[in-house]
Design an enzyme around this catalytic site. Sequence first.
Site, PDB file in Angstrom:
ATOM      1  N   GLY A  87     -10.429   3.245   2.545  1.00 12.19           N
ATOM      2  CA  GLY A  87     -11.529   2.969   1.616  1.00 12.19           C
ATOM      3  C   GLY A  87     -11.329   1.627   0.965  1.00 12.19           C
ATOM      4  O   GLY A  87     -10.391   0.894   1.298  1.00 12.19           O
ATOM      5  N   SER A 121      -7.783  -9.979  -1.229  1.00 11.28           N
ATOM      6  CA  SER A 121      -7.661  -9.565   0.172  1.00 11.28           C
ATOM      7  C   SER A 121      -6.940 -10.636   0.981  1.00 11.28           C
ATOM      8  O   SER A 121      -7.321 -11.815   0.965  1.00 11.28           O
ATOM      9  CB  SER A 121      -9.058  -9.320   0.765  1.00 11.28           C
ATOM     10  N   GLU A 141      -4.151  -7.827   8.816  1.00 14.18           N
ATOM     11  CA  GLU A 141      -4.338  -7.139  10.102  1.00 14.18           C
ATOM     12  C   GLU A 141      -5.486  -7.719  10.916  1.00 14.18           C
ATOM     13  O   GLU A 141      -5.503  -7.603  12.143  1.00 14.18           O
ATOM     14  CB  GLU A 141      -4.606  -5.643   9.862  1.00 14.18           C
ATOM     15  N   ARG A 148      12.526   0.055   6.130  1.00 14.18           N
ATOM     16  CA  ARG A 148      13.652  -0.376   6.962  1.00 14.18           C
ATOM     17  C   ARG A 148      14.858  -0.798   6.131  1.00 14.18           C
ATOM     18  O   ARG A 148      15.983  -0.604   6.532  1.00 14.18           O
ATOM     19  CB  ARG A 148      13.213  -1.516   7.892  1.00 14.18           C
ATOM     20  N   LYS A 153      -4.568  -0.055   8.745  1.00 13.83           N
ATOM     21  CA  LYS A 153      -5.902  -0.498   9.185  1.00 13.83           C
ATOM     22  C   LYS A 153      -5.766  -1.540  10.304  1.00 13.83           C
ATOM     23  O   LYS A 153      -5.822  -2.739  10.049  1.00 13.83           O
ATOM     24  CB  LYS A 153      -6.666  -1.092   8.009  1.00 13.83           C
ATOM     25  N   TRP A 173       0.816  -1.221   0.000  1.00 14.49           N
ATOM     26  CA  TRP A 173       0.000   0.000   0.000  1.00 14.49           C
ATOM     27  C   TRP A 173       0.852   1.274   0.000  1.00 14.49           C
ATOM     28  O   TRP A 173       0.499   2.261  -0.643  1.00 14.49           O
ATOM     29  CB  TRP A 173      -0.992  -0.028   1.158  1.00 14.49           C
ATOM     30  N   LYS A 217     -13.604  -4.153   9.344  1.00 14.32           N
ATOM     31  CA  LYS A 217     -14.057  -5.020   8.240  1.00 14.32           C
ATOM     32  C   LYS A 217     -13.080  -6.171   7.997  1.00 14.32           C
ATOM     33  O   LYS A 217     -13.450  -7.180   7.395  1.00 14.32           O
ATOM     34  CB  LYS A 217     -14.305  -4.215   6.956  1.00 14.32           C
ATOM     35  N   SER A 243      -4.723  -2.975  -3.184  1.00 14.49           N
ATOM     36  CA  SER A 243      -3.576  -2.335  -3.847  1.00 14.49           C
ATOM     37  C   SER A 243      -3.262  -2.949  -5.212  1.00 14.49           C
ATOM     38  O   SER A 243      -2.841  -2.250  -6.123  1.00 14.49           O
ATOM     39  CB  SER A 243      -2.348  -2.375  -2.945  1.00 14.49           C
TER      40      SER A 243
HETATM   41  N1  LIG Z   1      -2.389  -3.760   0.507  1.00 21.72           N
HETATM   42  C1  LIG Z   1      -3.572  -3.186   0.474  1.00 21.72           C
HETATM   43  O1  LIG Z   1      -4.366  -3.449  -0.429  1.00 21.72           O
HETATM   44  C2  LIG Z   1      -3.941  -2.175   1.514  1.00 21.72           C
HETATM   45  C3  LIG Z   1      -4.887  -1.214   1.190  1.00 21.72           C
HETATM   46  C4  LIG Z   1      -5.259  -0.298   2.148  1.00 21.72           C
HETATM   47  C5  LIG Z   1      -4.700  -0.330   3.413  1.00 21.72           C
HETATM   48  N2  LIG Z   1      -3.780  -1.277   3.692  1.00 21.72           N
HETATM   49  C6  LIG Z   1      -3.203  -1.247   5.044  1.00 21.72           C
HETATM   50  O2  LIG Z   1      -1.888  -0.705   4.956  1.00 21.72           O
HETATM   51  C7  LIG Z   1      -1.028  -1.312   5.931  1.00 21.72           C
HETATM   52  C8  LIG Z   1       0.159  -1.918   5.214  1.00 21.72           C
HETATM   53  O3  LIG Z   1      -0.343  -2.892   4.326  1.00 21.72           O
HETATM   54  P1  LIG Z   1       0.529  -3.477   3.135  1.00 21.72           P
HETATM   55  O4  LIG Z   1      -0.397  -4.213   2.284  1.00 21.72           O
HETATM   56  O5  LIG Z   1       1.366  -2.411   2.506  1.00 21.72           O
HETATM   57  O6  LIG Z   1       1.420  -4.492   3.946  1.00 21.72           O
HETATM   58  P2  LIG Z   1       2.835  -5.062   3.586  1.00 21.72           P
HETATM   59  O7  LIG Z   1       2.983  -5.182   2.115  1.00 21.72           O
HETATM   60  O8  LIG Z   1       2.983  -6.259   4.433  1.00 21.72           O
HETATM   61  O9  LIG Z   1       3.821  -3.906   4.086  1.00 21.72           O
HETATM   62  C9  LIG Z   1       3.927  -3.604   5.451  1.00 21.72           C
HETATM   63  C10 LIG Z   1       4.826  -2.431   5.620  1.00 21.72           C
HETATM   64  O10 LIG Z   1       4.954  -2.163   7.019  1.00 21.72           O
HETATM   65  C11 LIG Z   1       6.334  -2.067   7.338  1.00 21.72           C
HETATM   66  N3  LIG Z   1       6.586  -2.501   8.704  1.00 21.72           N
HETATM   67  C12 LIG Z   1       6.116  -3.571   9.350  1.00 21.72           C
HETATM   68  N4  LIG Z   1       6.588  -3.612  10.593  1.00 21.72           N
HETATM   69  C13 LIG Z   1       7.422  -2.551  10.743  1.00 21.72           C
HETATM   70  C14 LIG Z   1       8.215  -2.046  11.795  1.00 21.72           C
HETATM   71  N5  LIG Z   1       8.267  -2.659  12.978  1.00 21.72           N
HETATM   72  N6  LIG Z   1       8.907  -0.917  11.578  1.00 21.72           N
HETATM   73  C15 LIG Z   1       8.865  -0.310  10.395  1.00 21.72           C
HETATM   74  N7  LIG Z   1       8.134  -0.727   9.348  1.00 21.72           N
HETATM   75  C16 LIG Z   1       7.417  -1.837   9.527  1.00 21.72           C
HETATM   76  C17 LIG Z   1       7.016  -2.984   6.344  1.00 21.72           C
HETATM   77  O11 LIG Z   1       8.335  -2.588   6.273  1.00 21.72           O
HETATM   78  P3  LIG Z   1       9.491  -3.438   5.575  1.00 21.72           P
HETATM   79  O12 LIG Z   1       9.222  -3.319   4.126  1.00 21.72           O
HETATM   80  O13 LIG Z   1      10.706  -2.733   6.047  1.00 21.72           O
HETATM   81  O14 LIG Z   1       9.311  -4.849   6.102  1.00 21.72           O
HETATM   82  C18 LIG Z   1       6.225  -2.679   5.075  1.00 21.72           C
HETATM   83  O15 LIG Z   1       6.673  -1.504   4.459  1.00 21.72           O
HETATM   84  C19 LIG Z   1      -1.901  -2.353   6.666  1.00 21.72           C
HETATM   85  O16 LIG Z   1      -2.379  -1.786   7.843  1.00 21.72           O
HETATM   86  C20 LIG Z   1      -3.036  -2.615   5.691  1.00 21.72           C
HETATM   87  O17 LIG Z   1      -4.226  -3.015   6.358  1.00 21.72           O
HETATM   88  C21 LIG Z   1      -3.370  -2.181   2.781  1.00 21.72           C
HETATM   89  O1  LIG Z   2      -5.596  -7.383   1.713  1.00 16.91           O
HETATM   90  P1  LIG Z   2      -6.384  -6.859   2.883  1.00 16.91           P
HETATM   91  O2  LIG Z   2      -7.331  -7.885   3.415  1.00 16.91           O
HETATM   92  O3  LIG Z   2      -5.499  -6.243   3.910  1.00 16.91           O
HETATM   93  O4  LIG Z   2      -7.313  -5.689   2.346  1.00 16.91           O
HETATM   94  C1  LIG Z   2      -6.714  -4.600   1.731  1.00 16.91           C
HETATM   95  C2  LIG Z   2      -7.514  -3.335   1.875  1.00 16.91           C
HETATM   96  O5  LIG Z   2      -7.815  -3.068   3.210  1.00 16.91           O
HETATM   97  C3  LIG Z   2      -8.753  -3.302   1.033  1.00 16.91           C
HETATM   98  O6  LIG Z   2      -9.313  -2.027   1.075  1.00 16.91           O
END
Ligand SMILES: NC(=O)c1ccc[n+]([C@@H]2O[C@H](COP(=O)([O-])OP(=O)(O)OC[C@H]3O[C@@H](n4cnc5c(N)ncnc54)[C@H](OP(=O)(O)O)[C@@H]3O)[C@@H](O)[C@H]2O)c1
Ligand SMILES: O=P(O)(O)OC[C@H](O)CO
Length: 314
Positions: A116, A234, A261, A40, A88, A20, A171, A120
Amino acid sequence: MTNLKSTNPKSIAVLGAGAWGSGLASIAEANGHRVSIWSRNGSYTLAEVVENADMIVSAISTKGVREVATQLQGLAIPPKAVFVTATKGLEPETISTPSQIWQETFPSHAVVVLSGPNLSKEIQLGLPAATVVASRSKDAAELVQLVFSSSRFRVYTNSDPLGVELGGTLKNVIAIASGVCDGLQLGTNAKAALVTRGLTEMVRIGNFWGAKTETFYGLSGLGDLLATCNSPLSRNYQVGYQMACGKTLTEILAHLEGTAEGVNTCQVLMQQAKQRNISIPITEQVYRLLQGEVTPRQALDELMLREIKPEYSY
Ligand SMILES: NC(=O)c1ccc[n+]([C@@H]2O[C@H](COP(=O)([O-])OP(=O)(O)OC[C@H]3O[C@@H](n4cnc5c(N)ncnc54)[C@H](OP(=O)(O)O)[C@@H]3O)[C@@H](O)[C@H]2O)c1
Ligand SMILES: O=P(O)(O)OC[C@H](O)CO
């Protein structure tokens, strides 16, 4: 038609180079803003990316938010910088939302929640999507709206940041249940019942914490619930789906691409519900399933055979 390409480029620091963080960075960059990303393992330090930032966007998983916020506290953050949180989840120790952690750490800065129906992978493909930016500061929310709005990303403002943030967080638990529902091939009627009653549960918890009911019927609540409960993209849905297909939580998480999450959120919600006597039957069954206390079929039976009751309690 509005031309959304910026004539006044802003400096945007994105914290977190996961799915994201990278997605949000691409949207802002395509709109002509100067974007630098911190992670990091990245090549820039936190101090370098936040120096002169107009906006600091966090897309870090919940478990890392406080640690990174604390590191930033020691740095020179421009006084007018706006913090944007796209995480989230809920912090288990304090039950704080990510925006509450940012606001507590930076009390004199504006904090905006961005949330929303934003899978991603679809956004990376350039498919159209909409989102919500919510803040106690109208000016800050409008600035964030301007930075991220594009012909592929429609951004609405909202004045209930807690409701917007909780919609995206709560959700995730219902998405795990939806994955189970589809994994067990329970059909469309069952899915409709689950998602609708899931929304009732989200509103109940949200109201308890002070969020507005109507916010849960918008993009960040119902919208995100529909996206996440109906898409194999998801990660939360995948957790439930794969459990229904017989895998253990440990096996699923070991191979999951990115963060689900809902697994931690579910635990936090159960603790709160027990302490405060809030009825959250779907979350309770998801919790018991994740703990290995019930099978997916037993969780279904428990929900179907609860005491009969009116649809709404007046
Ligand atoms: N993916 C989606 O579709 C989406 C959409 C909307 C909202 N979100 C929300 O956005 C957040 C991230 O999701 P994501 O999909 O991007 O997850 P992800 O691909 O697993 O990425 C997680 C990110 O968090 C960082 N992180 C984790 N622990 C950390 C720590 N202790 N210190 C510093 N950085 C840390 C990771 O850093 P490193 O890269 O250094 O490991 C990475 O950049 C979640 O809360 C998710 O619910 C995701
Ligand atoms: O892949 P999820 O289940 O973390 O969902 C990603 C976003 O929250 C959708 O809006």
